[in-house]
Design a protein around this motif. Structure first.
Motif, PDB file in Angstrom:
ATOM      1  N   ARG A   1       0.839  -1.209   0.000  1.00  0.00           N
ATOM      2  CA  ARG A   1       0.000   0.000   0.000  1.00  0.00           C
ATOM      3  C   ARG A   1       0.873   1.258   0.000  1.00  0.00           C
ATOM      4  NH1 ARG A   1      -5.821   1.447   0.407  1.00  0.00           N
ATOM      5  NH2 ARG A   1      -5.591   3.685   0.256  1.00  0.00           N
ATOM      6  N   LEU A   2       1.970   1.228   0.723  1.00  0.00           N
ATOM      7  CA  LEU A   2       2.876   2.379   0.756  1.00  0.00           C
ATOM      8  C   LEU A   2       3.421   2.697  -0.634  1.00  0.00           C
ATOM      9  CD1 LEU A   2       4.895   1.574   4.025  1.00  0.00           C
ATOM     10  CD2 LEU A   2       3.130   3.331   3.722  1.00  0.00           C
ATOM     11  N   ILE A   3       3.735   1.646  -1.399  1.00  0.00           N
ATOM     12  CA  ILE A   3       4.255   1.842  -2.760  1.00  0.00           C
ATOM     13  C   ILE A   3       3.175   2.420  -3.663  1.00  0.00           C
ATOM     14  CG2 ILE A   3       5.163   0.645  -4.795  1.00  0.00           C
ATOM     15  CD1 ILE A   3       6.372  -1.390  -2.789  1.00  0.00           C
ATOM     16  N   LEU A   4       1.953   1.857  -3.564  1.00  0.00           N
ATOM     17  CA  LEU A   4       0.856   2.358  -4.396  1.00  0.00           C
ATOM     18  C   LEU A   4       0.518   3.804  -4.042  1.00  0.00           C
ATOM     19  CD1 LEU A   4      -1.592  -0.694  -4.601  1.00  0.00           C
ATOM     20  CD2 LEU A   4       0.362  -0.128  -6.036  1.00  0.00           C
ATOM     21  N   ASP A   5       0.599   4.168  -2.773  1.00  0.00           N
ATOM     22  CA  ASP A   5       0.353   5.554  -2.359  1.00  0.00           C
ATOM     23  C   ASP A   5       1.353   6.499  -3.017  1.00  0.00           C
ATOM     24  OD1 ASP A   5      -1.869   5.168  -0.745  1.00  0.00           O
ATOM     25  OD2 ASP A   5      -0.682   4.780   1.057  1.00  0.00           O
ATOM     26  N   LEU A   6       2.591   6.048  -3.127  1.00  0.00           N
ATOM     27  CA  LEU A   6       3.623   6.856  -3.771  1.00  0.00           C
ATOM     28  C   LEU A   6       3.260   7.131  -5.230  1.00  0.00           C
ATOM     29  CD1 LEU A   6       6.446   8.165  -3.836  1.00  0.00           C
ATOM     30  CD2 LEU A   6       7.381   5.908  -4.360  1.00  0.00           C
ATOM     31  N   TYR A   7       2.748   6.108  -5.922  1.00  0.00           N
ATOM     32  CA  TYR A   7       2.361   6.289  -7.323  1.00  0.00           C
ATOM     33  C   TYR A   7       1.112   7.154  -7.460  1.00  0.00           C
ATOM     34  CZ  TYR A   7       5.955   3.295  -9.233  1.00  0.00           C
ATOM     35  OH  TYR A   7       7.167   2.789  -9.627  1.00  0.00           O
ATOM     36  N   VAL A   8       0.217   7.120  -6.485  1.00  0.00           N
ATOM     37  CA  VAL A   8      -0.937   8.028  -6.493  1.00  0.00           C
ATOM     38  C   VAL A   8      -0.461   9.466  -6.327  1.00  0.00           C
ATOM     39  CG1 VAL A   8      -3.001   8.748  -5.231  1.00  0.00           C
ATOM     40  CG2 VAL A   8      -2.612   6.328  -5.693  1.00  0.00           C
ATOM     41  N   ASP A   9       0.511   9.683  -5.437  1.00  0.00           N
ATOM     42  CA  ASP A   9       1.061  11.025  -5.230  1.00  0.00           C
ATOM     43  C   ASP A   9       1.711  11.562  -6.504  1.00  0.00           C
ATOM     44  OD1 ASP A   9       0.264  10.961  -2.606  1.00  0.00           O
ATOM     45  OD2 ASP A   9       2.218  10.321  -1.832  1.00  0.00           O
ATOM     46  N   ARG A  10       2.338  10.676  -7.268  1.00  0.00           N
ATOM     47  CA  ARG A  10       3.060  11.094  -8.481  1.00  0.00           C
ATOM     48  C   ARG A  10       2.160  11.187  -9.704  1.00  0.00           C
ATOM     49  NH1 ARG A  10       7.351   6.932  -9.755  1.00  0.00           N
ATOM     50  NH2 ARG A  10       7.887   8.448 -11.385  1.00  0.00           N
ATOM     51  N   THR A  11       0.919  10.666  -9.599  1.00  0.00           N
ATOM     52  CA  THR A  11       0.073  10.533 -10.797  1.00  0.00           C
ATOM     53  C   THR A  11      -1.328  11.063 -10.533  1.00  0.00           C
ATOM     54  OG1 THR A  11       1.284   8.439 -11.112  1.00  0.00           O
ATOM     55  CG2 THR A  11      -0.539   8.903 -12.621  1.00  0.00           C
ATOM     56  N   PRO A  12      -1.559  12.352 -10.795  1.00  0.00           N
ATOM     57  CA  PRO A  12      -2.895  12.923 -10.568  1.00  0.00           C
ATOM     58  C   PRO A  12      -3.963  12.172 -11.356  1.00  0.00           C
ATOM     59  CG  PRO A  12      -1.270  14.647 -11.017  1.00  0.00           C
ATOM     60  CD  PRO A  12      -0.587  13.338 -11.275  1.00  0.00           C
ATOM     61  N   GLY A  13      -5.064  11.859 -10.670  1.00  0.00           N
ATOM     62  CA  GLY A  13      -6.163  11.142 -11.317  1.00  0.00           C
ATOM     63  C   GLY A  13      -6.185   9.663 -10.993  1.00  0.00           C
ATOM     64  N   SER A  14      -5.083   9.124 -10.474  1.00  0.00           N
ATOM     65  CA  SER A  14      -5.053   7.700 -10.124  1.00  0.00           C
ATOM     66  C   SER A  14      -5.595   7.502  -8.708  1.00  0.00           C
ATOM     67  CB  SER A  14      -3.626   7.154 -10.215  1.00  0.00           C
ATOM     68  OG  SER A  14      -2.786   7.743  -9.237  1.00  0.00           O
ATOM     69  N   PHE A  15      -5.998   6.283  -8.412  1.00  0.00           N
ATOM     70  CA  PHE A  15      -6.504   5.987  -7.075  1.00  0.00           C
ATOM     71  C   PHE A  15      -6.333   4.504  -6.776  1.00  0.00           C
ATOM     72  CE2 PHE A  15     -10.002   5.450  -9.992  1.00  0.00           C
ATOM     73  CZ  PHE A  15     -10.664   4.313  -9.552  1.00  0.00           C
ATOM     74  N   ILE A  16      -6.457   4.151  -5.503  1.00  0.00           N
ATOM     75  CA  ILE A  16      -6.265   2.771  -5.043  1.00  0.00           C
ATOM     76  C   ILE A  16      -7.616   2.180  -4.653  1.00  0.00           C
ATOM     77  CG2 ILE A  16      -5.160   1.282  -3.317  1.00  0.00           C
ATOM     78  CD1 ILE A  16      -3.037   3.514  -3.022  1.00  0.00           C
ATOM     79  N   GLU A  17      -7.839   0.963  -5.092  1.00  0.00           N
ATOM     80  CA  GLU A  17      -9.009   0.194  -4.658  1.00  0.00           C
ATOM     81  C   GLU A  17      -8.490  -0.963  -3.809  1.00  0.00           C
ATOM     82  OE1 GLU A  17     -12.687  -2.494  -6.494  1.00  0.00           O
ATOM     83  OE2 GLU A  17     -11.089  -1.751  -7.807  1.00  0.00           O
TER      84      GLU A  17
END
Length: 735
Positions: free
Chosen positions: A585-601
């Motif tokens: 989850r920490l890794i996916l959060d990093l990619y959400v921070d770097r990529t506007p419009g993305s989100f985690i399910e």
């Protein structure tokens, strides 16, 4: 017998009327030379405009008869079509845009409509003469829409397309109002060729960002088919130029020209009149050279040949006036009794004259602002039999990627051009020969015949690759077989993927709730006591329960973590742990921070990073990074990374749709099995099916499924026909 059909805006001959008689004059162009030996073989054919307006039907038939004897077929264009299609949209909209002069481009709807009509006219002529197993090779920017038009009419044909001018970056190409239509037109091809890797890269970027199709190693999967994009640098007929340069006629002309020019050094410039060629900038650089290096006065002459082109068009008329003015000013400033610094000729010349100029030139100044390939520089190198001479070449020309031994310059940097010209004029002869030898070796090997061979071989490879990857379309005959099997069976199993097979994908996952038609279809399908319907999804079980839980069907959720048999509650397939989720989850959060419009399910036993709402291009880039990152972390763990439709999911390896469907295959008897899925994650389902099962992939991409359909609508139509339910909102041809 299968044949090759070459299609270009113009035929390799030009029709002329002399004393009331129609004659054909051969073209000296590089394409005509390179393909000359091919289209004349057997029953091959070249289709294009003959170069003259012919309105009289009797004359048209005469032209057709004459050309057919030469393996050519004409497309007759009207004055209006030439003005609006060729002079208008092709050369006043596409040409400036593709050469990065978008400030000169005009955007008129009428010109676009004529462009579409003329492309359709070419298509109609092709359909008259083409057979399904023919190979069709379409050329250049005037016919960008033709491949998809042909694909619609001749779906089984092999279609290649080659772009002879640059393809601009996405930021420039997207200025065109009809950008998406143009790309989709090109995507009807099996193989799309460009001169350089940069052009290829720009095209793939535009396709990705405007049409939404990604690519892998040049392969584009449109959902229904795969095609390849590659670079093929075009060469020249090296032997032709080498032999011409060695002829007595050329040596005789060279001697005569040298006697008329009293300079020790000759700089040669040959161009068609066009703003993309950088002619004024070249003249300004030569003027600065004479100012900076006065010791070359009366010792160097710039021989400038400009071939007339569209000088009735205002932009070209202005360019001609500018060139005339510059030449006059420089000659007026520096000329002496026996020396004009510039010898300027505004006309076209035969090959023998050009060859003589190539032979005598100490320096060739080829400095376009932007050019697809530019064959002048290659012709110059091939003509230097004594291997002396220096080529100064713009890095904006496609040829610069091959001729690295030339002195490469930025045509916008006049100071660099001046200093490079000085370096060329003072280069020692042994160094000249060293550079020239390397370039000649390259051009001799990668000549025009090599270019043709490489493209055609690659096109054949693509077609073989497509056939090896393709599934068979579930046509009417197959449906009848499937329907008979269904009717005869006493027990039937249906495995139906939810997203992509029953319901189209949505930017917001929760917007993909079933519509009334789908609910009715599933209800009717499951109401038959012989049928057992299993709907499969990677979604959370709570969503599936809310949407479909009231139906008399079985459900598989979260890739097979959760299963639900009709009339019972949810249960897990296996005992799983989810202690890995916090770290991932920490890794996916990093990619959400770097990529506007993305989100985690977050699901119970998996995590999904969605990028449907991310800017096209950026989402795919981040997804590739994330997949690589997660695959590295999963190497020594019990995790699996799934690169799906606009989403990246990571889950435990024990979980798979194939294992879940295997549970039903083992538990329930079945005389008939139908499995339908859409992405590579559903391949596990197809692999788990018994040999006699009907397996169907949505989209014609590589799959272990036996058959394919093109859309969710076709899935619903298939199921509706089986149960005798008239499906709504379907295209007429599917009813």
């Amino acid at each position: 017998m299968a044949k090759l059909i070459i299609v270009s805006n113009r035929l390799p001959v030009k029709l002329q009327e002399q004393e009331g008689r129609l004659d054909f004059k051969p073209s000296e162009g590089g394409l005509a030379t390179g393909l000359g030996s091919i289209y004349k073989k057997k029953n091959n054919l070249w289709i294009g405009w003959p170069g003259m307006v012919v309105e009289d039907e009797t004359q048209q038939q005469q032209v057709i008869d004459n050309l057919n004897g030469q393996n050519m077929h004409p497309v007759f264009l009207t004055e209006k079509e030439i003005k609006e299609f060729y002079e208008g949209f092709s050369n006043e909209t596409l040409w400036p845009t593709f050469h990065y002069f978008s400030q000169y481009a005009i955007y008129e709807q009428q010109l676009w409509e004529t462009y579409v009509e003329v492309n359709q006219k070419y298509c109609d002529e092709l359909v008259k003469v083409a057979e399904p197993d023919d190979t069709i090779w379409v050329h250049d920017y005037q016919l960008l829409l033709l491949p998809s038009m042909l694909r619609e009419k001749l779906p089984e044909s092999t279609i290649g397309f080659f772009q002879h001018i640059p393809f601009p970056s996405y930021e420039v190409f997207r200025l065109l109002p009809w950008r998406k239509e143009l790309l989709e037109g090109m995507l009807g091809s099996d193989l799309i060729g460009f001169h350089t890797y940069d052009d290829m890269r720009h095209f793939l970027s535009s396709v990705n960002r405007l049409v939404g199709h990604g690519s892998t190693h040049g392969w584009i999967n449109t959902g229904n088919r795969s095609l390849l994009v590659d670079s093929f640098p075009m060469g020249i007929d090296y032997e032709k130029y080498e032999q011409t340069a060695a002829s007595e006629e050329v040596m005789k002309r060279e001697k005569m020209y040298r006697n008329n020019l009293h300079s020790k050094k000759i700089v040669l410039s040959i161009d068609r009149l066009d703003y993309s060629k950088g002619i004024p900038q070249r003249l300004q650089a030569f003027e600065l050279f004479l100012e900076r290096y006065p010791e070359f006065h009366e010792k160097v002459t710039l021989v400038m040949l400009v071939v007339p082109s569209r000088d009735a068009v205002e932009k070209y008329k202005e360019l001609k006036e500018e060139v005339d003015e510059l030449v006059g000013r420089i000659n007026g400033k520096y000329s002496h009794m026996n020396w004009n610094p510039i010898q300027y000729f505004y006309r076209s010349y035969p090959l023998e004259t050009l060859s003589a100029f190539y032979r005598m030139a100490d320096v060739a100044l080829v400095t376009p602002m932007r050019d697809g390939m530019n064959l002048v520089c290659k012709e110059y190198v091939a003509s230097k039999l004594d291997q002396t001479g220096v080529l100064i070449l713009s890095e904006m020309a496609g040829a610069s990627k091959e001729l690295s031994e030339a002195l490469l310059i930025n045509p916008n940097d006049i100071n660099q051009m001046v200093e490079t010209l000085h370096a060329a004029l003072t280069m020692p002869e042994d160094m000249q020969k060293q550079h020239m030898q390397h370039m000649q070796e390259s051009l001799r090997r990668y000549n025009i015949h090599h270019w043709v061979s490489m493209f055609m071989d690659r096109l054949s490879y693509v077609k073989i690759k497509q056939l090896s990857m393709a599934t068979t379309y579930l046509d009417e005959a197959t449906y009848q077989e499937l329907s008979n099997s269904y009717e005869e069976a006493s027990t039937r199993l249906f495995f139906l993927e939810y997203d992509g097979a029953l319901v189209d994908y949505h930017n917001r996952p929760l917007m993909a709730a079933p519509d009334e038609d789908l609910l009715e279809l599933l209800q009717v399908l499951s109401s038959n006591s012989k049928n057992r319907v299993v709907v499969i999804s990677s979604r959370e079980k709570d969503n599936m329960q809310r949407w479909l839980g009231h139906l008399n069907i079985d459900l598989i959720a979260e890739h097979g973590v959760w299963i639900k048999q009709r009339g019972t509650g949810w249960q897990t397939m296996t005992s799983l742990i989810d202690d890995w989720k916090s770290d991932i989850r920490l890794i996916l959060d990093l990619y959400v921070d770097r990529t506007p419009g993305s989100f985690i399910e977050e699901k119970e036993y998996s995590l999904v990073w969605h990028y449907r709402r991310v800017e096209t291009g950026l989402g795919e880039l981040r997804a590739r990074e994330l997949v690589s990152h997660l695959n590295f972390l999963a190497t020594n763990s019990n995790l699996q990374v799934l690169d799906g439709q606009m989403a990246v999911e990571i889950k435990a390896q024990e979980v798979s749709k194939g294992k879940a469907t295997g549970y039903w295959l083992n538990m329930y008897p079945h005389d008939f099995v139908l499995a339908i899925g859409d992405d590579w994650g559903d391949e596990d389902i197809f692999k788990a099916m018994p040999r006699e099962a009907y397996t169907v992939k949505i989209g014609n991409s590589h799959s272990v499924a036996k058959y394919h359909l093109d859309s969710c609508e076709e899935t619903r139509k298939l199921l509706s026909r089986l149960v005798g339910l008239k499906q709504k909102k379907l295209p007429k041809e599917l009813l």
